[in-house]
Design an enzyme around this catalytic site. Structure first.
Site, PDB file in Angstrom:
ATOM      1  N   TYR A 110       0.809  -1.213   0.000  1.00  0.00           N
ATOM      2  CA  TYR A 110       0.000   0.000   0.000  1.00  0.00           C
ATOM      3  C   TYR A 110       0.849   1.273   0.000  1.00  0.00           C
ATOM      4  O   TYR A 110       0.399   2.320  -0.463  1.00  0.00           O
ATOM      5  CB  TYR A 110      -0.936   0.002   1.220  1.00  0.00           C
ATOM      6  CG  TYR A 110      -2.133  -0.902   1.038  1.00  0.00           C
ATOM      7  CD1 TYR A 110      -3.273  -0.439   0.389  1.00  0.00           C
ATOM      8  CD2 TYR A 110      -2.114  -2.217   1.488  1.00  0.00           C
ATOM      9  CE1 TYR A 110      -4.374  -1.260   0.204  1.00  0.00           C
ATOM     10  CE2 TYR A 110      -3.213  -3.049   1.302  1.00  0.00           C
ATOM     11  CZ  TYR A 110      -4.343  -2.565   0.659  1.00  0.00           C
ATOM     12  OH  TYR A 110      -5.428  -3.370   0.463  1.00  0.00           O
ATOM     13  N   THR A 135       4.792  -3.888   9.259  1.00  0.00           N
ATOM     14  CA  THR A 135       5.246  -4.197  10.619  1.00  0.00           C
ATOM     15  C   THR A 135       4.032  -4.542  11.475  1.00  0.00           C
ATOM     16  O   THR A 135       3.541  -3.704  12.232  1.00  0.00           O
ATOM     17  CB  THR A 135       6.010  -2.996  11.232  1.00  0.00           C
ATOM     18  OG1 THR A 135       5.236  -1.804  11.023  1.00  0.00           O
ATOM     19  CG2 THR A 135       7.374  -2.821  10.618  1.00  0.00           C
ATOM     20  N   ARG A 163       2.760   8.750   6.020  1.00  0.00           N
ATOM     21  CA  ARG A 163       1.653   9.353   6.776  1.00  0.00           C
ATOM     22  C   ARG A 163       0.366   9.408   5.981  1.00  0.00           C
ATOM     23  O   ARG A 163      -0.498  10.224   6.275  1.00  0.00           O
ATOM     24  CB  ARG A 163       1.967  10.819   7.095  1.00  0.00           C
ATOM     25  CG  ARG A 163       3.163  11.091   7.855  1.00  0.00           C
ATOM     26  CD  ARG A 163       3.269  12.584   7.988  1.00  0.00           C
ATOM     27  NE  ARG A 163       3.292  12.951   9.382  1.00  0.00           N
ATOM     28  CZ  ARG A 163       3.514  14.177   9.828  1.00  0.00           C
ATOM     29  NH1 ARG A 163       3.700  15.154   8.985  1.00  0.00           N
ATOM     30  NH2 ARG A 163       3.529  14.423  11.118  1.00  0.00           N
ATOM     31  N   LYS A 205       5.686   9.621  14.616  1.00  0.00           N
ATOM     32  CA  LYS A 205       4.753   8.843  13.778  1.00  0.00           C
ATOM     33  C   LYS A 205       3.789   8.036  14.648  1.00  0.00           C
ATOM     34  O   LYS A 205       2.573   8.011  14.421  1.00  0.00           O
ATOM     35  CB  LYS A 205       5.553   7.911  12.856  1.00  0.00           C
ATOM     36  CG  LYS A 205       4.776   6.742  12.288  1.00  0.00           C
ATOM     37  CD  LYS A 205       3.762   7.160  11.244  1.00  0.00           C
ATOM     38  CE  LYS A 205       2.785   6.039  10.942  1.00  0.00           C
ATOM     39  NZ  LYS A 205       1.863   6.352   9.884  1.00  0.00           N
ATOM     40  N   ASN A 208      -0.836   8.263  15.293  1.00  0.00           N
ATOM     41  CA  ASN A 208      -1.891   7.239  15.338  1.00  0.00           C
ATOM     42  C   ASN A 208      -2.396   7.024  16.762  1.00  0.00           C
ATOM     43  O   ASN A 208      -3.568   6.697  16.972  1.00  0.00           O
ATOM     44  CB  ASN A 208      -1.391   5.945  14.709  1.00  0.00           C
ATOM     45  CG  ASN A 208      -1.375   6.045  13.185  1.00  0.00           C
ATOM     46  OD1 ASN A 208      -2.010   6.921  12.611  1.00  0.00           O
ATOM     47  ND2 ASN A 208      -0.632   5.170  12.530  1.00  0.00           N
ATOM     48  N   GLY A 211     -10.518  -0.652  13.296  1.00  0.00           N
ATOM     49  CA  GLY A 211      -9.766  -1.603  12.481  1.00  0.00           C
ATOM     50  C   GLY A 211      -8.641  -0.951  11.708  1.00  0.00           C
ATOM     51  O   GLY A 211      -8.207   0.152  12.010  1.00  0.00           O
ATOM     52  N   CYS A 238      -3.208   0.228  11.356  1.00  0.00           N
ATOM     53  CA  CYS A 238      -2.422   1.279  12.019  1.00  0.00           C
ATOM     54  C   CYS A 238      -2.982   1.664  13.387  1.00  0.00           C
ATOM     55  O   CYS A 238      -2.301   1.518  14.401  1.00  0.00           O
ATOM     56  CB  CYS A 238      -2.382   2.523  11.147  1.00  0.00           C
ATOM     57  SG  CYS A 238      -1.866   2.170   9.478  1.00  0.00           S
ATOM     58  N   TYR A 278     -12.795  -2.322   7.213  1.00  0.00           N
ATOM     59  CA  TYR A 278     -12.477  -1.649   8.481  1.00  0.00           C
ATOM     60  C   TYR A 278     -12.935  -0.201   8.498  1.00  0.00           C
ATOM     61  O   TYR A 278     -13.046   0.405   9.560  1.00  0.00           O
ATOM     62  CB  TYR A 278     -10.997  -1.784   8.822  1.00  0.00           C
ATOM     63  CG  TYR A 278     -10.054  -0.779   8.207  1.00  0.00           C
ATOM     64  CD1 TYR A 278      -9.765   0.422   8.856  1.00  0.00           C
ATOM     65  CD2 TYR A 278      -9.430  -1.020   7.003  1.00  0.00           C
ATOM     66  CE1 TYR A 278      -8.891   1.342   8.309  1.00  0.00           C
ATOM     67  CE2 TYR A 278      -8.545  -0.109   6.450  1.00  0.00           C
ATOM     68  CZ  TYR A 278      -8.289   1.073   7.102  1.00  0.00           C
ATOM     69  OH  TYR A 278      -7.420   1.975   6.550  1.00  0.00           O
ATOM     70  N   LYS A 315     -23.105   3.784  13.262  1.00  0.00           N
ATOM     71  CA  LYS A 315     -22.276   4.890  12.744  1.00  0.00           C
ATOM     72  C   LYS A 315     -23.019   6.215  12.633  1.00  0.00           C
ATOM     73  O   LYS A 315     -22.455   7.175  12.098  1.00  0.00           O
ATOM     74  CB  LYS A 315     -21.756   4.513  11.343  1.00  0.00           C
ATOM     75  CG  LYS A 315     -20.770   3.365  11.323  1.00  0.00           C
ATOM     76  CD  LYS A 315     -19.504   3.783  12.038  1.00  0.00           C
ATOM     77  CE  LYS A 315     -18.272   3.384  11.327  1.00  0.00           C
ATOM     78  NZ  LYS A 315     -17.061   3.836  12.000  1.00  0.00           N
TER      79      LYS A 315
END
Ligand code: SAJ
Length: 413
Positions: free
Chosen positions: A10, A78, A146, A198, A202, A249, A252, A308, A388
């Site tokens: 991605y 990761t 980012r 970084k 998140n 979800g 990250c 997600y 939602k």
């Protein structure tokens, strides 16, 4: 100048395409043969707005092995393992793969999200040789990606960036390189600060979403509507509470903050609690579903949304699957998602045939355009649970639906 990008996922593919579009010679490397083949036959294995057009005008070559280059950029995943510890396998093997190709004056950039200290303590020793020292003979920099999936190209161009060098000289060199396409500001710092900054981006979102989820829980107890509470609180010029939902979800927001907890467990209790709060939302949602149904077994429930988040086909870490697991033990569950092949084979109206409850889990645009009148006719009980705050209450209640909203204060004991 030649750039070798390791990891064609991605982040790697958009980054490689962007550099190719600026006239750099780019070679993309991946261990997955199908990905290499697809790219070399001009087919991109990922979907992202505007990317295939840019790639067809500026293609790059892909290969299973690295090549001699001036710049190496590592863009591998990761994930966390079952104990919530980072799995650096891909970063380590990518570093090992490029090590034999690195020569004097090269620049190595790690874009993957990593725990503080990884660039210096893990990557650097793999790359260095006796007569090739990082910071002296070649440069090593952490430049965290980012970009938000769904708007990557735009964000690659316009977002500010951070270059964290093991030396300042390396960071400044990396800044010059990325200036070829980045229109935002580029800030120079050390590698560990960049790694932590970084993660904090998140983490900020994780903690803020956890707060919103807590407002939803509190509101159920107090008998008030969390969405109205948040909307009104956010009218204050310095307040911006995010939105509650059925869970968090993606690869990250529910993952990266654990990298901080791993490095400083005693000091990061607020972060840990936020991760756990978000992780508890599928169970909270299911509890609310049982409450609406007035029981826990023998119902037919149709879930809308497997991804997600909205308007994507990405199902990684999607809370939907936790909800399915909890519900399907003693109920019949159907799942429909127009963005995911596996869950769009069956017609939505077939999924809803004689069901007791329709649950909206993802705010895909398509769910606004459903023929709710048709659903009303075929459902056993026309009940809709919106997690939602996405569906217009008035329009569905006018059709005869009973409408329920997560966090609207109607959870009964
Ligand atoms: N969510 C909520 N409530 C909200 C906002 C989001 O419950 O108010 C949920 C979403 O439904 C989703 C999850 O959070 O399940 C994460 O979605 P997201 O849109 O917040 O983020 P990602 O994972 O798609 O991308 C994030 C971005 N980070 C930030 O916005 C700080 C992106 O810029 C990063 O590049 C990416 O993580 C990453 O790779 O680290």
């Amino acid at each position: 100048m030649k750039i070798c990008i390791i990891g064609l996922g991605y982040i790697g593919i958009p980054t490689a395409t962007m550099f190719a579009s600026k006239g750099y010679e780019v070679i993309g490397v991946d261990i997955r043969e199908n990905v290499v083949k697809a790219i070399n036959s001009k087919h991109l294995p990922i979907e992202e707005k505007g990317l295939s057009e840019l790639f067809s005008n500026h293609p790059f070559k892909a290969s299973l092995t690295p090549e001699i280059a001036d710049v190496f950029i590592i863009c591998v995943g990761t994930p966390t393992d079952e104990n919530r510890k980072v799995d650096l396998t891909a970063v380590i093997s990518a570093s090992r793969d490029i090590a034999p190709y690195i020569k004097r004056n090269d620049l190595v950039i790690l874009e993957s999200t990593v725990p503080p200290g990884t660039t210096n303590d893990i990557v650097l020793p793999i790359l260095e040789k006796e007569n090739l020292k990082a910071g002296v003979d070649f440069n090593l920099v952490h430049s965290p990606e980012r970009v938000i999936p769904g708007n990557m190209l735009q964000e690659l161009l316009s977002n500010d960036r951070i270059m964290g060098g093991i030396t300042r000289e390396g960071a400044v060199r990396a800044k010059e390189l990325y200036s070829s396409f980045v229109k935002g500001q580029i800030y120079v710092t050390d590698a560990k600060t960049a790694e932590t900054a970084k993660l904090m981006e998140n983490t900020f979102r994780t903690v803020n979403i956890a707060l919103a989820n807590e407002v939803a829980m509190i509101s159920e107890t107090l008998g008030i509507n969390a969405w109205e509470v948040i909307e009104l609180a956010n009218k204050h010029p310095r307040v911006n509470i995010h939105s509650p939902g059925p869970g968090v979800g993606g690869h990250c927001i529910p993952v990266d903050p654990w990298f901080i907890v791993e490095k400083a467990p005693e000091e990061s209790q607020l972060i840990r609690m936020s991760l756990e709060k978000n992780h508890s939302m599928p169970a909270f949602t299911v509890n609310r579903i049982f409450n609406i149904l007035g029981g826990e077994k023998g119902f037919k429930i149709c879930l809308l949304g497997a991804t997600y988040k909205a308007n994507t086909d990405d199902i990684r870490e999607s809370p939907t699957f936790d909800i399915v697991r909890l519900l399907e033990k003693e109920n019949q569950v159907t799942l429909y998602d127009p963005h995911v092949n596996e869950y769009s084979e069956k017609d939505l109206y077939d999924c809803c045939e004689s069901c007791d409850l329709l649950v909206l889990l993802v705010d895909h645009q398509q769910f606004k355009d459903i023929d709710y009148l048709k659903l009303h006719k075929i459902m056993k009980k026309p009940q809709l649970f919106d997690t939602k705050n996405f569906i217009n209450r008035k329009s569905v209640t006018e059709l005869g639906f009973s409408y329920h909203l997560l966090g609207d204060g109607s959870l009964k004991d």
